[in-house]
Design a protein around this motif. Sequence first.
Motif, PDB file in Angstrom:
ATOM      1  N   ASN A 130      73.240 112.329  24.979  1.00 28.43           N
ATOM      2  CA  ASN A 130      74.488 112.199  25.721  1.00 28.43           C
ATOM      3  C   ASN A 130      74.670 110.737  26.108  1.00 28.43           C
ATOM      4  N   ARG A 131      75.905 110.293  26.241  1.00 25.97           N
ATOM      5  CA  ARG A 131      76.111 108.876  26.546  1.00 25.97           C
ATOM      6  C   ARG A 131      77.393 108.662  27.343  1.00 25.97           C
ATOM      7  N   TYR A 132      77.369 107.541  28.072  1.00 25.33           N
ATOM      8  CA  TYR A 132      78.539 107.119  28.841  1.00 25.33           C
ATOM      9  C   TYR A 132      78.970 105.751  28.341  1.00 25.33           C
ATOM     10  N   GLU A 133      80.263 105.598  28.125  1.00 24.08           N
ATOM     11  CA  GLU A 133      80.838 104.322  27.714  1.00 24.08           C
ATOM     12  C   GLU A 133      81.970 103.983  28.670  1.00 24.08           C
ATOM     13  N   GLY A 134      81.880 102.806  29.297  1.00 26.86           N
ATOM     14  CA  GLY A 134      82.955 102.424  30.199  1.00 26.86           C
ATOM     15  C   GLY A 134      82.548 101.368  31.191  1.00 26.86           C
ATOM     16  N   GLY A 135      83.191 101.397  32.360  1.00 28.86           N
ATOM     17  CA  GLY A 135      82.990 100.368  33.358  1.00 28.86           C
ATOM     18  C   GLY A 135      81.791 100.621  34.256  1.00 28.86           C
ATOM     19  N   TRP A 136      81.227  99.502  34.773  1.00 31.40           N
ATOM     20  CA  TRP A 136      80.084  99.550  35.678  1.00 31.40           C
ATOM     21  C   TRP A 136      80.300  98.541  36.798  1.00 31.40           C
ATOM     22  N   LYS A 137      79.693  98.844  37.950  1.00 27.81           N
ATOM     23  CA  LYS A 137      79.720  97.913  39.073  1.00 27.81           C
ATOM     24  C   LYS A 137      78.483  98.139  39.927  1.00 27.81           C
ATOM     25  N   ASP A 138      77.729  97.079  40.159  1.00 26.89           N
ATOM     26  CA  ASP A 138      76.511  97.154  40.977  1.00 26.89           C
ATOM     27  C   ASP A 138      75.544  98.216  40.462  1.00 26.89           C
ATOM     28  N   GLY A 139      75.456  98.344  39.137  1.00 26.54           N
ATOM     29  CA  GLY A 139      74.500  99.269  38.548  1.00 26.54           C
ATOM     30  C   GLY A 139      74.958 100.713  38.477  1.00 26.54           C
ATOM     31  N   LYS A 140      76.210 100.994  38.832  1.00 27.37           N
ATOM     32  CA  LYS A 140      76.704 102.369  38.810  1.00 27.37           C
ATOM     33  C   LYS A 140      77.991 102.456  37.991  1.00 27.37           C
ATOM     34  N   LYS A 141      78.249 103.660  37.462  1.00 30.16           N
ATOM     35  CA  LYS A 141      79.478 103.883  36.701  1.00 30.16           C
ATOM     36  C   LYS A 141      80.664 103.703  37.625  1.00 30.16           C
ATOM     37  N   HIS A 142      81.598 102.879  37.199  1.00 27.59           N
ATOM     38  CA  HIS A 142      82.734 102.565  38.075  1.00 27.59           C
ATOM     39  C   HIS A 142      83.909 102.105  37.217  1.00 27.59           C
ATOM     40  N   GLY A 143      85.029 102.802  37.376  1.00 29.55           N
ATOM     41  CA  GLY A 143      86.212 102.452  36.604  1.00 29.55           C
ATOM     42  C   GLY A 143      86.443 103.414  35.458  1.00 29.55           C
ATOM     43  N   PRO A 144      87.359 103.095  34.552  1.00 25.01           N
ATOM     44  CA  PRO A 144      87.631 103.970  33.407  1.00 25.01           C
ATOM     45  C   PRO A 144      86.397 104.113  32.516  1.00 25.01           C
ATOM     46  N   GLY A 186      87.829 109.775  32.048  1.00 23.43           N
ATOM     47  CA  GLY A 186      88.494 109.654  33.331  1.00 23.43           C
ATOM     48  C   GLY A 186      88.095 108.404  34.090  1.00 23.43           C
ATOM     49  N   ILE A 187      88.120 108.524  35.421  1.00 23.75           N
ATOM     50  CA  ILE A 187      87.837 107.406  36.310  1.00 23.75           C
ATOM     51  C   ILE A 187      86.590 107.727  37.143  1.00 23.75           C
ATOM     52  N   TRP A 188      85.647 106.777  37.167  1.00 26.60           N
ATOM     53  CA  TRP A 188      84.420 106.934  37.957  1.00 26.60           C
ATOM     54  C   TRP A 188      84.463 106.009  39.167  1.00 26.60           C
ATOM     55  N   VAL A 189      83.866 106.472  40.264  1.00 29.84           N
ATOM     56  CA  VAL A 189      83.701 105.652  41.466  1.00 29.84           C
ATOM     57  C   VAL A 189      82.258 105.819  41.941  1.00 29.84           C
ATOM     58  N   THR A 190      81.497 104.754  41.876  1.00 27.45           N
ATOM     59  CA  THR A 190      80.075 104.758  42.268  1.00 27.45           C
ATOM     60  C   THR A 190      79.337 105.968  41.701  1.00 27.45           C
ATOM     61  N   ASP A 191      79.382 106.084  40.380  1.00 22.19           N
ATOM     62  CA  ASP A 191      78.639 107.100  39.619  1.00 22.19           C
ATOM     63  C   ASP A 191      79.257 108.494  39.655  1.00 22.19           C
ATOM     64  N   VAL A 192      80.356 108.693  40.354  1.00 20.09           N
ATOM     65  CA  VAL A 192      80.955 110.023  40.479  1.00 20.09           C
ATOM     66  C   VAL A 192      82.312 110.039  39.791  1.00 20.09           C
ATOM     67  N   PRO A 193      82.534 111.002  38.839  1.00 22.06           N
ATOM     68  CA  PRO A 193      83.857 111.103  38.212  1.00 22.06           C
ATOM     69  C   PRO A 193      84.864 111.678  39.206  1.00 22.06           C
ATOM     70  N   LYS A 194      85.950 110.943  39.437  1.00 21.05           N
ATOM     71  CA  LYS A 194      86.944 111.360  40.417  1.00 21.05           C
ATOM     72  C   LYS A 194      88.115 112.116  39.799  1.00 21.05           C
ATOM     73  N   CYS A 195      88.489 111.729  38.610  1.00 27.14           N
ATOM     74  CA  CYS A 195      89.577 112.423  37.931  1.00 27.14           C
ATOM     75  C   CYS A 195      89.447 112.183  36.441  1.00 27.14           C
ATOM     76  N   GLY A 196      90.003 113.103  35.650  1.00 24.86           N
ATOM     77  CA  GLY A 196      89.921 112.943  34.204  1.00 24.86           C
ATOM     78  C   GLY A 196      90.255 114.230  33.483  1.00 24.86           C
ATOM     79  N   ILE A 197      90.047 114.202  32.179  1.00 28.38           N
ATOM     80  CA  ILE A 197      90.300 115.381  31.349  1.00 28.38           C
ATOM     81  C   ILE A 197      89.054 115.679  30.520  1.00 28.38           C
ATOM     82  N   MET A 198      88.837 116.978  30.289  1.00 25.89           N
ATOM     83  CA  MET A 198      87.720 117.422  29.466  1.00 25.89           C
ATOM     84  C   MET A 198      88.253 117.861  28.107  1.00 25.89           C
ATOM     85  N   ILE A 199      87.636 117.346  27.056  1.00 22.20           N
ATOM     86  CA  ILE A 199      88.097 117.623  25.693  1.00 22.20           C
ATOM     87  C   ILE A 199      86.954 118.260  24.910  1.00 22.20           C
TER      88      ILE A 199
END
Length: 222
Positions: free
Chosen positions: A158-172, A186-199
């Motif tokens: 499994n993998r994550y591709e996108g934005g990071w900040k201070d070592g955590k998933k952050h942003g699109p 979707g959009i992540w804030v400090t490692d937690v997905p806040k909104c998005g779509i599942m495909i």
Amino acid sequence: MPVVKYPRAAEPLWHEWDRKAQKHGLRHTVYAVNGDQYTGEWLDNLKHGKGTQIWKHNGAIYSGDWKFGKRDGYGSYSIPDPVTKEYLKVYTGWWRNDKKCGYGTMFYPSGERYEGEWSSGQRSGWGRMCYGDGSTYEGQWLAGRPDGQGMLCLPNNNRYEGGWKDGKKHGPGRFFYLDKGQLLEGIWVTDVPKCGIMIDFSRDAAPAPTQYPIPKVTAWKC
């Protein structure tokens, strides 16, 4: 008229000793008061050029470039194994002003490894980190942490591709659940997905079914 000749004053011995003490050019091993030793080139009593330094307190050794008394250029740093006493490589790469700077590879005692760019002794720029649990991160770093754009691959693929900040998933970002054949975008804030779509994708090829399958949309006829 008689000529009186006075004896020439002898040069003090400390002048000669001082000249011999001046370190310039290639010299044999020089031992410091604390037991450290250096073999290599000098300039105006400072380590400058190619040389090897051994620290007495921990047995560490650096071999490479020096500039005005500090590690500067390309070199490798190693420490002895506490059990076997064999030297283990810690860092190989570029230095500036006695700190890791530029491109280099760091080998951690836990078996982890980082290969990429450094700035002022910290991971900064582009780099790849291989963690002890088998996961890898490849992307941008800032002050020793993932920051910017990067990809994290987990041991189960499994993998994550996108934005990071201070070592955590952050942003699109996008998280690929390859074991379930799903994609969360979707959009992540400090490692937690806040909104998005599942495909759903390649659900038939997934090794394990998802716990909460996405229902199919049925078109209603009027």
